[in-house]
Design a protein around this motif. Structure first.
Motif, PDB file in Angstrom:
ATOM      1  N   GLN A 111       0.814  -1.216   0.000  1.00  0.00           N
ATOM      2  CA  GLN A 111       0.000   0.000   0.000  1.00  0.00           C
ATOM      3  C   GLN A 111       0.848   1.268   0.000  1.00  0.00           C
ATOM      4  OE1 GLN A 111      -3.227   0.145  -0.356  1.00  0.00           O
ATOM      5  NE2 GLN A 111      -3.681  -2.031  -0.212  1.00  0.00           N
ATOM      6  N   TYR A 113       2.388   2.845   2.655  1.00  0.00           N
ATOM      7  CA  TYR A 113       2.389   3.730   3.826  1.00  0.00           C
ATOM      8  C   TYR A 113       3.801   3.831   4.402  1.00  0.00           C
ATOM      9  CZ  TYR A 113      -2.740   3.517   4.076  1.00  0.00           C
ATOM     10  OH  TYR A 113      -4.073   3.616   3.810  1.00  0.00           O
ATOM     11  N   VAL A 117       3.585   6.044   9.691  1.00  0.00           N
ATOM     12  CA  VAL A 117       2.140   6.148   9.494  1.00  0.00           C
ATOM     13  C   VAL A 117       1.469   4.821   9.825  1.00  0.00           C
ATOM     14  CG1 VAL A 117       0.299   6.536   7.807  1.00  0.00           C
ATOM     15  CG2 VAL A 117       2.355   7.974   7.781  1.00  0.00           C
ATOM     16  N   PHE A 118       2.095   3.725   9.382  1.00  0.00           N
ATOM     17  CA  PHE A 118       1.538   2.408   9.695  1.00  0.00           C
ATOM     18  C   PHE A 118       1.453   2.202  11.203  1.00  0.00           C
ATOM     19  CE2 PHE A 118       2.566  -2.027  10.894  1.00  0.00           C
ATOM     20  CZ  PHE A 118       1.334  -2.589  10.594  1.00  0.00           C
TER      21      PHE A 118
END
Length: 226
Positions: A111, A113, A117-118
């Motif tokens: 994805q 990220y 952020v994850f």
């Protein structure tokens, strides 16, 4: 070059065309381009949290199909005649739990990220699984949740097939434990990270349906709240 627009009538006609095909014409084979389009519909399907908690086994080996036929009572006509036969697997709790290596890889490397952020959104996944849907109560609950995602891909595959004039049949008529064991023996379950969800056959019908498609009226199944 002008792109062709699909009409509402064509979409509805595809749904009217589709039926659970019990036996296919064994002399007809789906083209590589068409079947890759069906697989692409599966790959691009939505999934909860973007986990893509699935895998698709395309079973073309005839000996393998015969082994499946012995333990899949609902696929007796399809396994010997289908152009393509797919077993859809769902990922187990080992992969779908919010703090798993699979989820980390999916969010960061697939994805895209950033890792920081994850780490922030991981707490949201934890709350969703623990409190929102109470998925972490047992492994079966988590597997059922992942299995729901596979049915989104399944429906998209069958719809795209119908729009291409290709027949299909979803299959749940099999001995789950025996199919699971067969796939484990063939080392197809990634050491327990995958489990059987559903099967689906594709090809071209050997004959027309014996019954006209019947469904409830729209007003019987839809309630508008305004």
């Amino acid at each position: 070059m002008t792109e062709r627009t699909i009409t509402s009538k064509e979409i509805v006609n595809a749904f009217r065309f589709r039926h659970a095909t019990k036996e296919f014409d064994p002399t007809r084979t789906i083209s590589d381009d068409d079947f890759n389009t069906i697989l692409e519909a599966a790959r691009l399907s939505p999934s909860s949290c973007g986990y893509e908690a699935w895998k698709f086994l395309v079973v073309q080996n005839r000996e393998f199909r015969e082994e499946l036929k012995e333990i899949s009572w609902g696929a007796q006509g399809q396994l010997p005649t289908a152009s393509h036969f797919v077993i859809i697997l769902a990922r187990t709790m080992e992969d779908t739990k919010y703090d798993s290596d699979y989820v980390r890889n999916q969010m960061i490397n697939v994805q895209g990220y950033p890792e920081e952020v994850f780490e922030q959104i991981k707490g949201s996944y934890k709350a969703f699984q623990e409190e929102g849907l109470k998925l972490l109560e047992n492994e079966r609950t988590m597997l059922d949740w992942a299995g729901k995602q596979t049915y989104i891909a399944l429906a998209n595959m069958m719809t795209v097939a119908a729009m291409l004039g290709i027949d299909s049949c979803p299959i749940e008529g099999f001995d789950l434990e025996k199919v699971q064991q067969l796939l484990a023996e063939k080392d197809l379950l990634e050491g327990g990270k995958l489990a059987v969800s559903v099967m689906v056959a594709f090809g071209y019908r050997a004959g027309e349906p014996k019954r006209e498609k019947r469904r409830k009226l729209m007003e019987e199944i839809v309630q508008w709240i305004e």
